[in-house]
Design an enzyme around this catalytic site. Structure first.
Site, PDB file in Angstrom:
ATOM      1  N   TYR A  39     -24.853  22.760  -8.525  1.00 21.35           N
ATOM      2  CA  TYR A  39     -24.752  21.319  -8.780  1.00 21.35           C
ATOM      3  C   TYR A  39     -24.827  21.024 -10.284  1.00 21.35           C
ATOM      4  CZ  TYR A  39     -24.472  19.943  -3.928  1.00 21.35           C
ATOM      5  OH  TYR A  39     -24.025  19.761  -2.641  1.00 21.35           O
ATOM      6  N   ARG A  86     -21.387  21.530 -11.677  1.00 19.29           N
ATOM      7  CA  ARG A  86     -20.495  20.419 -11.312  1.00 19.29           C
ATOM      8  C   ARG A  86     -20.874  19.151 -12.094  1.00 19.29           C
ATOM      9  NH1 ARG A  86     -20.860  19.939  -5.038  1.00 19.29           N
ATOM     10  NH2 ARG A  86     -19.465  18.197  -5.427  1.00 19.29           N
ATOM     11  N   ASP A 125     -19.273  10.904  -8.178  1.00 16.46           N
ATOM     12  CA  ASP A 125     -18.919  11.195  -9.574  1.00 16.46           C
ATOM     13  C   ASP A 125     -19.139  10.044 -10.553  1.00 16.46           C
ATOM     14  OD1 ASP A 125     -16.691   9.446  -9.110  1.00 16.46           O
ATOM     15  OD2 ASP A 125     -15.420  11.125  -8.504  1.00 16.46           O
ATOM     16  N   HIS A 183     -22.910   8.493  -0.524  1.00 18.28           N
ATOM     17  CA  HIS A 183     -23.351   9.887  -0.511  1.00 18.28           C
ATOM     18  C   HIS A 183     -24.137  10.257  -1.760  1.00 18.28           C
ATOM     19  CE1 HIS A 183     -19.993  10.831   2.638  1.00 18.28           C
ATOM     20  NE2 HIS A 183     -21.062  10.279   3.178  1.00 18.28           N
ATOM     21  N   CYS A 193     -36.862  13.964  -6.131  1.00 22.23           N
ATOM     22  CA  CYS A 193     -37.847  14.937  -5.668  1.00 22.23           C
ATOM     23  C   CYS A 193     -37.608  15.257  -4.191  1.00 22.23           C
ATOM     24  CB  CYS A 193     -39.252  14.368  -5.867  1.00 22.23           C
ATOM     25  SG  CYS A 193     -40.544  15.511  -5.330  1.00 22.23           S
ATOM     26  N   CYS A 248     -41.558  13.641  -2.900  1.00 18.48           N
ATOM     27  CA  CYS A 248     -42.025  12.276  -3.141  1.00 18.48           C
ATOM     28  C   CYS A 248     -40.840  11.371  -3.455  1.00 18.48           C
ATOM     29  CB  CYS A 248     -43.084  12.253  -4.254  1.00 18.48           C
ATOM     30  SG  CYS A 248     -42.435  12.430  -5.932  1.00 18.48           S
ATOM     31  N   CYS A 274     -45.105  15.050  -8.936  1.00 18.37           N
ATOM     32  CA  CYS A 274     -45.912  15.799  -7.950  1.00 18.37           C
ATOM     33  C   CYS A 274     -45.723  17.312  -8.064  1.00 18.37           C
ATOM     34  CB  CYS A 274     -45.592  15.330  -6.532  1.00 18.37           C
ATOM     35  SG  CYS A 274     -43.993  15.907  -5.937  1.00 18.37           S
ATOM     36  N   ASN A 283      -2.804   6.752   0.286  1.00 21.68           N
ATOM     37  CA  ASN A 283      -3.106   8.179   0.421  1.00 21.68           C
ATOM     38  C   ASN A 283      -1.759   8.909   0.519  1.00 21.68           C
ATOM     39  OD1 ASN A 283      -4.012  10.786   1.362  1.00 21.68           O
ATOM     40  ND2 ASN A 283      -5.846   9.802   2.209  1.00 21.68           N
ATOM     41  N   PRO A 284      -1.598  10.031  -0.161  1.00 23.77           N
ATOM     42  CA  PRO A 284      -0.341  10.773  -0.013  1.00 23.77           C
ATOM     43  C   PRO A 284      -0.143  11.306   1.400  1.00 23.77           C
ATOM     44  CG  PRO A 284      -1.650  11.643  -1.849  1.00 23.77           C
ATOM     45  CD  PRO A 284      -2.515  10.663  -1.110  1.00 23.77           C
TER      46      PRO A 284
HETATM   47  C1  BJW Z   1      -5.382  11.429  -2.538  1.00 18.99           C
HETATM   48  C2  BJW Z   1      -4.908  11.935  -3.713  1.00 18.99           C
HETATM   49  C3  BJW Z   1      -4.511  11.013  -4.660  1.00 18.99           C
HETATM   50  C4  BJW Z   1      -5.453  13.597  -2.534  1.00 18.99           C
HETATM   51  N1  BJW Z   1      -4.574   9.722  -4.396  1.00 18.99           N
HETATM   52  N2  BJW Z   1      -5.446  10.135  -2.288  1.00 18.99           N
HETATM   53  C5  BJW Z   1     -20.078  11.848  14.334  1.00 18.99           C
HETATM   54  C6  BJW Z   1     -19.106  12.688  14.787  1.00 18.99           C
HETATM   55  C7  BJW Z   1     -19.006  13.983  14.277  1.00 18.99           C
HETATM   56  C8  BJW Z   1     -19.886  14.448  13.317  1.00 18.99           C
HETATM   57  C9  BJW Z   1     -20.857  13.607  12.862  1.00 18.99           C
HETATM   58  C10 BJW Z   1     -20.946  12.323  13.368  1.00 18.99           C
HETATM   59  N3  BJW Z   1     -21.981  11.720  12.736  1.00 18.99           N
HETATM   60  C11 BJW Z   1     -22.536  12.571  11.865  1.00 18.99           C
HETATM   61  C12 BJW Z   1     -21.888  13.742  11.938  1.00 18.99           C
HETATM   62  C13 BJW Z   1     -22.231  14.956  11.123  1.00 18.99           C
HETATM   63  C14 BJW Z   1     -21.709  14.903   9.705  1.00 18.99           C
HETATM   64  C15 BJW Z   1     -20.184  14.808   9.771  1.00 18.99           C
HETATM   65  O1  BJW Z   1     -19.604  13.774   9.616  1.00 18.99           O
HETATM   66  N4  BJW Z   1     -19.509  15.946   9.974  1.00 18.99           N
HETATM   67  C16 BJW Z   1     -18.059  15.959  10.092  1.00 18.99           C
HETATM   68  C17 BJW Z   1     -17.459  16.678   8.872  1.00 18.99           C
HETATM   69  C18 BJW Z   1     -17.708  16.650  11.379  1.00 18.99           C
HETATM   70  N5  BJW Z   1     -22.284  13.823   8.944  1.00 18.99           N
HETATM   71  C19 BJW Z   1     -23.474  13.918   8.352  1.00 18.99           C
HETATM   72  O2  BJW Z   1     -24.161  14.923   8.447  1.00 18.99           O
HETATM   73  C20 BJW Z   1     -23.958  12.714   7.565  1.00 18.99           C
HETATM   74  N6  BJW Z   1     -25.272  12.349   7.934  1.00 18.99           N
HETATM   75  C21 BJW Z   1     -25.576  11.873   9.135  1.00 18.99           C
HETATM   76  O3  BJW Z   1     -24.748  11.680   9.981  1.00 18.99           O
HETATM   77  O4  BJW Z   1     -26.892  11.556   9.304  1.00 18.99           O
HETATM   78  C22 BJW Z   1     -27.308  11.076  10.572  1.00 18.99           C
HETATM   79  C23 BJW Z   1     -28.501  11.833  11.045  1.00 18.99           C
HETATM   80  C24 BJW Z   1     -29.193  12.637  10.214  1.00 18.99           C
HETATM   81  C25 BJW Z   1     -30.281  13.320  10.679  1.00 18.99           C
HETATM   82  C26 BJW Z   1     -30.647  13.212  11.959  1.00 18.99           C
HETATM   83  C27 BJW Z   1     -29.947  12.391  12.815  1.00 18.99           C
HETATM   84  C28 BJW Z   1     -28.858  11.699  12.355  1.00 18.99           C
HETATM   85  C29 BJW Z   1     -24.046  13.040   6.082  1.00 18.99           C
HETATM   86  C30 BJW Z   1     -22.722  13.325   5.489  1.00 18.99           C
HETATM   87  C31 BJW Z   1     -22.878  13.746   4.013  1.00 18.99           C
HETATM   88  C32 BJW Z   1     -21.536  14.151   3.387  1.00 18.99           C
HETATM   89  N7  BJW Z   1     -21.756  14.729   2.097  1.00 18.99           N
HETATM   90  C33 BJW Z   1     -20.609  15.255   1.351  1.00 18.99           C
HETATM   91  C34 BJW Z   1     -21.117  16.221   0.273  1.00 18.99           C
HETATM   92  C35 BJW Z   1     -21.708  15.517  -0.940  1.00 18.99           C
HETATM   93  C36 BJW Z   1     -22.335  16.477  -1.900  1.00 18.99           C
HETATM   94  C37 BJW Z   1     -21.374  17.438  -2.597  1.00 18.99           C
HETATM   95  O5  BJW Z   1     -20.338  17.033  -3.147  1.00 18.99           O
HETATM   96  O6  BJW Z   1     -21.664  18.629  -2.665  1.00 18.99           O
HETATM   97  O7  BJW Z   1     -19.841  14.158   0.815  1.00 18.99           O
HETATM   98  S1  BJW Z   1     -19.435  16.080   2.415  1.00 18.99           S
HETATM   99  C38 BJW Z   1     -18.019  15.604   1.485  1.00 18.99           C
HETATM  100  O8  BJW Z   1     -17.102  14.902   2.382  1.00 18.99           O
HETATM  101  C39 BJW Z   1     -18.514  14.586   0.446  1.00 18.99           C
HETATM  102  C40 BJW Z   1     -17.497  13.486   0.611  1.00 18.99           C
HETATM  103  O9  BJW Z   1     -18.039  12.260   0.153  1.00 18.99           O
HETATM  104  C41 BJW Z   1     -17.168  13.518   2.068  1.00 18.99           C
HETATM  105  C42 BJW Z   1     -15.873  12.834   2.436  1.00 18.99           C
HETATM  106  O10 BJW Z   1     -14.776  13.478   1.906  1.00 18.99           O
HETATM  107  P1  BJW Z   1     -13.523  12.651   1.393  1.00 18.99           P
HETATM  108  O11 BJW Z   1     -13.937  11.762   0.284  1.00 18.99           O
HETATM  109  O12 BJW Z   1     -12.835  12.007   2.515  1.00 18.99           O
HETATM  110  O13 BJW Z   1     -12.641  13.796   0.716  1.00 18.99           O
HETATM  111  P2  BJW Z   1     -11.580  14.809   1.417  1.00 18.99           P
HETATM  112  O14 BJW Z   1     -11.433  15.952   0.491  1.00 18.99           O
HETATM  113  O15 BJW Z   1     -11.969  15.121   2.805  1.00 18.99           O
HETATM  114  O16 BJW Z   1     -10.225  13.992   1.482  1.00 18.99           O
HETATM  115  C43 BJW Z   1      -9.524  13.674   0.285  1.00 18.99           C
HETATM  116  C44 BJW Z   1      -8.370  12.755   0.646  1.00 18.99           C
HETATM  117  O17 BJW Z   1      -7.736  12.358  -0.570  1.00 18.99           O
HETATM  118  C45 BJW Z   1      -7.276  13.388   1.520  1.00 18.99           C
HETATM  119  O18 BJW Z   1      -6.951  12.487   2.571  1.00 18.99           O
HETATM  120  C46 BJW Z   1      -6.072  13.533   0.572  1.00 18.99           C
HETATM  121  O19 BJW Z   1      -4.819  13.358   1.222  1.00 18.99           O
HETATM  122  C47 BJW Z   1      -6.323  12.397  -0.380  1.00 18.99           C
HETATM  123  N8  BJW Z   1      -5.746  12.533  -1.714  1.00 18.99           N
HETATM  124  N9  BJW Z   1      -4.969  13.355  -3.625  1.00 18.99           N
HETATM  125  C48 BJW Z   1      -5.056   9.335  -3.171  1.00 18.99           C
HETATM  126  N10 BJW Z   1      -4.011  11.460  -5.862  1.00 18.99           N
END
Ligand code: BJW
Length: 258
Positions: A80, A83, A121, A136, A144, A147, A166, A229-230
């Site tokens: 991290y 990044r 970002d 996110h 922490c 805490c 802490c 979105n493309p």
């Molecule tokens: C362009 C372009 C250009 C390209 N112009 N466009 C219900 C159903 C199924 C699963 C779950 C559910 N509820 C919860 C879950 C589990 C899980 C989840 O969703 N999993 C799925 C993947 C299956 N969710 C969680 O765990 C979440 N928490 C939660 O649900 O808590 C509830 C709970 C907790 C505890 C107990 C009980 C309940 C938390 C999710 C956290 C996500 N974190 C991340 C990582 C951040 C840190 C890091 O960077 O390291 O966040 S994951 C990652 O994906 C990141 C993003 O914000 C997130 C979304 O991705 P995004 O932004 O959509 O990017 P891409 O790459 O997927 O897509 C890019 C797009 O851009 C594409 O469409 C391209 O075409 C397009 N593009 N060039 C415009 N020039």
């Protein structure tokens, strides 16, 4: 504005950009939902997509879960940090800038504008968008593990991950899989999505929940909808207008800032 809303694939309708402009011009409460794609043209790779997602070949469970951090805290911390440092050399692109200008335009005409991003970002804020809802968390902050201590650190590497209050281990202030989203931020996003009359979805695959559920919330409330979105995602068929293109090119054109 006409009552007729059709999908942009309907050949009898204007080009998607014209049609989207018409929807925008009649909107009073705008909700914008963004993902990694909006920052792609700033040089930050998206997460998913064969051959172009930076998670290709990475075991996500090792890097973006609390369990991965517990197994390898120093390795994850360093990853991290690397990044975070890279964010020091990226700039917002015309897509971020067009949305910041849209916010000013809507605020000036008495409407409401809320932008909720999945991105960590900080580029919407750098471009000038105010009150961004970071669903996110932020790569530019740490907190922490135990805490409530949290701190914005900017695009730097830190080599001493101990909480000054802490002594527990600091961690990136991002939301990993299996973790709850920041609750105040989430509630604000849900409320704005449920009250909007226009939903603009930009650059997300919309596969990560609960964030992607904001699209459903806005549509269930009767919002008109535009996506930029493309490539299509699972919600594309529900959008009033789908504009296939890069957001850094499409948004300035759509919003009339270029
Ligand atoms: C362009 C372009 C250009 C390209 N112009 N466009 C219900 C159903 C199924 C699963 C779950 C559910 N509820 C919860 C879950 C589990 C899980 C989840 O969703 N999993 C799925 C993947 C299956 N969710 C969680 O765990 C979440 N928490 C939660 O649900 O808590 C509830 C709970 C907790 C505890 C107990 C009980 C309940 C938390 C999710 C956290 C996500 N974190 C991340 C990582 C951040 C840190 C890091 O960077 O390291 O966040 S994951 C990652 O994906 C990141 C993003 O914000 C997130 C979304 O991705 P995004 O932004 O959509 O990017 P891409 O790459 O997927 O897509 C890019 C797009 O851009 C594409 O469409 C391209 O075409 C397009 N593009 N060039 C415009 N020039």
């Amino acid at each position: 504005m006409t009552d007729k809303v059709k999908n942009s694939f309907d050949a009898s309708y204007p080009q998607p950009v014209e049609w989207a402009r018409e929807l925008l011009s009649g909107a009073k409460n705008v909700f914008v939902f963004t993902g990694a794609g909006i920052s792609a043209e700033s040089g930050i790779p998206t997460y998913r997509g064969a051959g172009k997602g930076f998670w290709d070949g990475l075991r996500v469970a090792d890097w973006a879960t609390p369990q991965g951090f517990a197994r390898n805290p120093e390795g994850v911390w360093d990853w991290y940090c690397r990044r975070r440092v890279q964010l020091g050399s990226v700039r917002p692109n015309p897509g971020h800038e067009a949305l910041a200008q849209l916010q000013r335009r809507i605020a000036g005409s008495g409407g409401s504008f809320t932008l909720a991003t999945q991105n960590i970002d900080g580029l919407h804020q750098t471009a000038g968008t105010e009150n961004v809802l970071e669903l996110h968390g932020s790569l530019l902050a740490v907190r922490c593990s135990d805490c409530s201590y949290a701190e914005t650190v900017g695009p730097v590497a830190l080599d001493s991950p101990a909480c000054p209050e802490c002594g527990s281990r600091l961690r990136p202030d991002v939301v990993w899989f299996g973790e709850m989203l920041p609750q105040d931020t989430w509630r604000a996003a849900e409320q704005a999505a449920s009250e909007c009359d226009l939903l603009l979805v930009v650059g997300t695959s919309a596969v990560v929940y609960p964030a992607a559920g904001l699209i459903e919330t806005a549509l269930a409330g009767g919002a008109r909808s535009i996506e930029v979105n493309p490539e299509p995602n699972g919600f594309s068929g529900l959008m009033n207008v789908s504009i296939r293109g890069k957001s850094g090119e499409v948004l300035p054109q759509l919003l009339g800032y270029r």
